[in-house]
Write a protein that holds these residues in place. Structure first.
Motif, PDB file in Angstrom:
ATOM      1  N   TYR A  52      45.859  39.780  56.687  1.00 30.71           N
ATOM      2  CA  TYR A  52      45.922  39.059  58.205  1.00 30.71           C
ATOM      3  C   TYR A  52      44.976  39.257  58.941  1.00 30.71           C
ATOM      4  CZ  TYR A  52      47.600  37.875  62.537  1.00 30.71           C
ATOM      5  OH  TYR A  52      47.335  37.305  63.869  1.00 30.71           O
ATOM      6  N   MET A  53      44.145  40.611  58.565  1.00 28.87           N
ATOM      7  CA  MET A  53      43.064  40.888  59.524  1.00 28.87           C
ATOM      8  C   MET A  53      41.779  40.583  58.851  1.00 28.87           C
ATOM      9  SD  MET A  53      44.759  42.494  61.839  1.00 28.87           S
ATOM     10  CE  MET A  53      43.307  42.941  62.947  1.00 28.87           C
ATOM     11  N   LEU A  54      41.594  39.798  57.687  1.00 31.86           N
ATOM     12  CA  LEU A  54      40.468  39.328  57.238  1.00 31.86           C
ATOM     13  C   LEU A  54      40.071  38.115  57.898  1.00 31.86           C
ATOM     14  CD1 LEU A  54      41.131  39.887  53.308  1.00 31.86           C
ATOM     15  CD2 LEU A  54      39.868  41.359  54.815  1.00 31.86           C
ATOM     16  N   ARG A  55      38.774  37.799  58.133  1.00 30.07           N
ATOM     17  CA  ARG A  55      38.295  36.570  58.773  1.00 30.07           C
ATOM     18  C   ARG A  55      37.031  36.335  58.290  1.00 30.07           C
ATOM     19  NH1 ARG A  55      42.415  37.306  60.555  1.00 30.07           N
ATOM     20  NH2 ARG A  55      43.123  37.507  62.721  1.00 30.07           N
ATOM     21  N   GLU A  56      36.544  35.097  58.508  1.00 26.36           N
ATOM     22  CA  GLU A  56      35.318  34.428  57.919  1.00 26.36           C
ATOM     23  C   GLU A  56      34.953  34.691  56.533  1.00 26.36           C
ATOM     24  OE1 GLU A  56      32.424  35.924  60.878  1.00 26.36           O
ATOM     25  OE2 GLU A  56      33.696  35.064  62.495  1.00 26.36           O
ATOM     26  N   GLU A  57      33.821  35.217  56.205  1.00 24.43           N
ATOM     27  CA  GLU A  57      33.609  35.341  54.745  1.00 24.43           C
ATOM     28  C   GLU A  57      34.716  36.211  54.145  1.00 24.43           C
ATOM     29  OE1 GLU A  57      31.883  37.801  51.438  1.00 24.43           O
ATOM     30  OE2 GLU A  57      31.758  38.680  53.438  1.00 24.43           O
ATOM     31  N   ALA A  58      35.131  37.240  54.449  1.00 27.32           N
ATOM     32  CA  ALA A  58      36.057  38.122  53.789  1.00 27.32           C
ATOM     33  C   ALA A  58      37.482  37.245  53.659  1.00 27.32           C
ATOM     34  CB  ALA A  58      36.559  39.388  54.865  1.00 27.32           C
ATOM     35  N   SER A  59      37.753  36.519  54.516  1.00 30.48           N
ATOM     36  CA  SER A  59      38.972  35.653  54.422  1.00 30.48           C
ATOM     37  C   SER A  59      38.594  34.606  53.232  1.00 30.48           C
ATOM     38  CB  SER A  59      39.367  34.749  55.508  1.00 30.48           C
ATOM     39  OG  SER A  59      40.377  34.066  55.306  1.00 30.48           O
ATOM     40  N   LEU A  60      37.503  34.169  53.130  1.00 32.18           N
ATOM     41  CA  LEU A  60      37.134  33.129  51.900  1.00 32.18           C
ATOM     42  C   LEU A  60      37.200  33.977  50.592  1.00 32.18           C
ATOM     43  CD1 LEU A  60      34.331  31.221  53.379  1.00 32.18           C
ATOM     44  CD2 LEU A  60      36.780  30.477  52.946  1.00 32.18           C
ATOM     45  N   CYS A  61      36.779  34.989  50.588  1.00 21.39           N
ATOM     46  CA  CYS A  61      36.546  35.967  49.257  1.00 21.39           C
ATOM     47  C   CYS A  61      38.068  36.061  49.122  1.00 21.39           C
ATOM     48  CB  CYS A  61      36.010  37.364  49.797  1.00 21.39           C
ATOM     49  SG  CYS A  61      34.147  37.111  49.732  1.00 21.39           S
ATOM     50  N   TRP A  62      38.938  36.661  49.822  1.00 21.20           N
ATOM     51  CA  TRP A  62      40.156  37.072  49.586  1.00 21.20           C
ATOM     52  C   TRP A  62      40.892  35.564  49.068  1.00 21.20           C
ATOM     53  CZ3 TRP A  62      43.434  40.153  47.638  1.00 21.20           C
ATOM     54  CH2 TRP A  62      44.533  40.085  47.776  1.00 21.20           C
ATOM     55  N   GLU A  63      40.967  34.763  49.551  1.00 21.63           N
ATOM     56  CA  GLU A  63      41.303  33.344  48.995  1.00 21.63           C
ATOM     57  C   GLU A  63      41.027  33.190  47.678  1.00 21.63           C
ATOM     58  OE1 GLU A  63      40.449  29.874  51.541  1.00 21.63           O
ATOM     59  OE2 GLU A  63      41.295  30.917  53.390  1.00 21.63           O
ATOM     60  N   ARG A  64      39.746  33.367  47.290  1.00 22.86           N
ATOM     61  CA  ARG A  64      39.639  33.186  45.911  1.00 22.86           C
ATOM     62  C   ARG A  64      40.191  34.444  45.068  1.00 22.86           C
ATOM     63  NH1 ARG A  64      34.501  32.140  48.468  1.00 22.86           N
ATOM     64  NH2 ARG A  64      33.678  34.323  48.181  1.00 22.86           N
ATOM     65  N   ALA A  65      40.086  35.453  45.459  1.00 30.57           N
ATOM     66  CA  ALA A  65      40.645  36.646  44.585  1.00 30.57           C
ATOM     67  C   ALA A  65      42.159  36.691  44.569  1.00 30.57           C
ATOM     68  CB  ALA A  65      40.353  37.962  45.554  1.00 30.57           C
ATOM     69  N   GLU A  66      42.945  36.017  45.569  1.00 29.48           N
ATOM     70  CA  GLU A  66      44.465  35.960  45.322  1.00 29.48           C
ATOM     71  C   GLU A  66      44.860  35.157  44.332  1.00 29.48           C
ATOM     72  OE1 GLU A  66      46.419  35.082  49.173  1.00 29.48           O
ATOM     73  OE2 GLU A  66      45.033  33.091  49.348  1.00 29.48           O
ATOM     74  N   HIS A  67      44.176  34.308  43.948  1.00 22.34           N
ATOM     75  CA  HIS A  67      44.722  33.218  42.771  1.00 22.34           C
ATOM     76  C   HIS A  67      45.030  34.028  41.686  1.00 22.34           C
ATOM     77  CE1 HIS A  67      44.326  29.631  45.177  1.00 22.34           C
ATOM     78  NE2 HIS A  67      42.967  29.981  45.271  1.00 22.34           N
ATOM     79  N   GLY A  68      44.243  35.094  41.447  1.00 22.14           N
ATOM     80  CA  GLY A  68      44.355  36.055  40.356  1.00 22.14           C
ATOM     81  C   GLY A  68      45.418  37.199  40.340  1.00 22.14           C
ATOM     82  N   VAL A  69      46.142  37.153  41.306  1.00 24.19           N
ATOM     83  CA  VAL A  69      46.986  38.254  41.385  1.00 24.19           C
ATOM     84  C   VAL A  69      48.353  37.695  41.847  1.00 24.19           C
ATOM     85  CG1 VAL A  69      45.223  40.067  42.207  1.00 24.19           C
ATOM     86  CG2 VAL A  69      46.679  38.647  43.756  1.00 24.19           C
ATOM     87  N   ASP A  70      49.520  38.494  41.657  1.00 22.51           N
ATOM     88  CA  ASP A  70      50.888  38.258  42.044  1.00 22.51           C
ATOM     89  C   ASP A  70      51.093  38.667  43.327  1.00 22.51           C
ATOM     90  OD1 ASP A  70      53.605  37.731  42.312  1.00 22.51           O
ATOM     91  OD2 ASP A  70      54.298  38.885  40.587  1.00 22.51           O
ATOM     92  N   LEU A  71      50.965  38.070  44.302  1.00 21.54           N
ATOM     93  CA  LEU A  71      51.112  38.528  45.996  1.00 21.54           C
ATOM     94  C   LEU A  71      52.581  39.308  45.879  1.00 21.54           C
ATOM     95  CD1 LEU A  71      49.609  35.713  47.905  1.00 21.54           C
ATOM     96  CD2 LEU A  71      48.825  37.776  47.247  1.00 21.54           C
ATOM     97  N   ALA A  72      53.519  38.711  45.051  1.00 18.42           N
ATOM     98  CA  ALA A  72      54.964  39.322  45.456  1.00 18.42           C
ATOM     99  C   ALA A  72      54.877  40.840  44.907  1.00 18.42           C
ATOM    100  CB  ALA A  72      55.975  38.525  44.771  1.00 18.42           C
ATOM    101  N   THR A  73      54.343  41.343  44.068  1.00 15.06           N
ATOM    102  CA  THR A  73      54.095  42.606  43.279  1.00 15.06           C
ATOM    103  C   THR A  73      52.991  43.135  43.575  1.00 15.06           C
ATOM    104  OG1 THR A  73      53.340  41.778  41.301  1.00 15.06           O
ATOM    105  CG2 THR A  73      55.702  41.828  41.645  1.00 15.06           C
ATOM    106  N   LEU A  74      51.749  42.812  44.365  1.00 13.81           N
ATOM    107  CA  LEU A  74      50.558  43.543  44.909  1.00 13.81           C
ATOM    108  C   LEU A  74      50.859  44.647  45.634  1.00 13.81           C
ATOM    109  CD1 LEU A  74      47.525  43.041  44.531  1.00 13.81           C
ATOM    110  CD2 LEU A  74      47.466  41.981  46.686  1.00 13.81           C
ATOM    111  N   THR A  75      50.367  45.803  45.100  1.00 13.35           N
ATOM    112  CA  THR A  75      50.428  46.969  45.631  1.00 13.35           C
ATOM    113  C   THR A  75      49.209  47.228  46.606  1.00 13.35           C
ATOM    114  OG1 THR A  75      49.367  48.497  44.044  1.00 13.35           O
ATOM    115  CG2 THR A  75      51.495  48.001  44.022  1.00 13.35           C
ATOM    116  N   TRP A  76      49.303  48.370  47.505  1.00  9.83           N
ATOM    117  CA  TRP A  76      48.112  48.587  48.403  1.00  9.83           C
ATOM    118  C   TRP A  76      47.003  49.145  47.435  1.00  9.83           C
ATOM    119  CZ3 TRP A  76      45.557  47.645  52.172  1.00  9.83           C
ATOM    120  CH2 TRP A  76      44.787  48.481  52.984  1.00  9.83           C
ATOM    121  N   VAL A  77      47.091  49.994  46.496  1.00  9.99           N
ATOM    122  CA  VAL A  77      46.178  50.421  45.577  1.00  9.99           C
ATOM    123  C   VAL A  77      45.522  49.432  44.820  1.00  9.99           C
ATOM    124  CG1 VAL A  77      45.658  51.667  43.588  1.00  9.99           C
ATOM    125  CG2 VAL A  77      47.369  52.790  45.412  1.00  9.99           C
ATOM    126  N   GLN A  78      46.418  48.294  44.461  1.00  6.55           N
ATOM    127  CA  GLN A  78      45.551  47.202  43.828  1.00  6.55           C
ATOM    128  C   GLN A  78      44.788  46.372  44.756  1.00  6.55           C
ATOM    129  OE1 GLN A  78      49.278  45.470  42.426  1.00  6.55           O
ATOM    130  NE2 GLN A  78      48.873  46.190  40.310  1.00  6.55           N
TER     131      GLN A  78
END
Length: 150
Positions: free
Chosen positions: A49-75
């Motif tokens: 939620y705290m990601l903005r601008e370029e960081a938010s865009l990077c996360w949008e690309r990265a989240e396609h490869g992870v299961d958000l329901a089981t994603l841990t903080w370490v991951q």
């Protein structure tokens, strides 16, 4: 809660080319999370939620490869660090820490760099005697002599 305690409000992250800013952002978030006793799922939600601008865009690309329901903080941190605090940079810091040399810097600056390096080599950092020995090995010989006399 943040309205009542504004000093608790985590800061947004827009991205950076300075790796220590990214690493510091994660450490700052972890302090908030520890204080608020947040679990993994809440930590990931808050951090994203705290990601903005370029960081938010990077996360949008990265989240396609992870299961958000089981994603841990370490991951999440692993994904974040791959982008903003790479293994190459961490490796350089470890090597720098393993061969500390004060050189022309003052003691305060050497101590700052030494403390930063401790974070990346926890086996030395956790052993107080080893940490002191490592510090003393890196400091200029004239200062080391004076410190030993004290």
């Amino acid at each position: 809660m943040y309205d009542q305690f504004p000093w608790l409000s985590p800061k947004e992250f827009s991205g950076t080319t300075y790796p220590f800013a990214a690493e510091g952002r994660i450490r700052s978030l972890e302090m908030h999370f520890h204080y608020l006793k947040m679990g993994d799922a809440d930590r990931v939600r808050c951090a994203t939620y705290m990601l903005r601008e370029e960081a938010s865009l990077c996360w949008e690309r990265a989240e396609h490869g992870v299961d958000l329901a089981t994603l841990t903080w370490v991951q999440f941190k692993s994904i974040f660090y791959k982008k903003y605090f790479s293994a190459d940079i961490r490796g350089c810091l470890k090597r720098e820490f393993m061969t500390p040399r004060q050189g022309d810097t003052n003691v305060t600056e050497f101590l700052r760099k030494f403390d930063r390096g401790c974070h990346f080599v926890p086996l030395i950092a956790r052993d107080i005697a080893e940490k002191l020995k490592h510090f003393m090995d890196g400091i200029r010989s004239t200062i080391r002599h004076d410190m030993m006399m004290m």
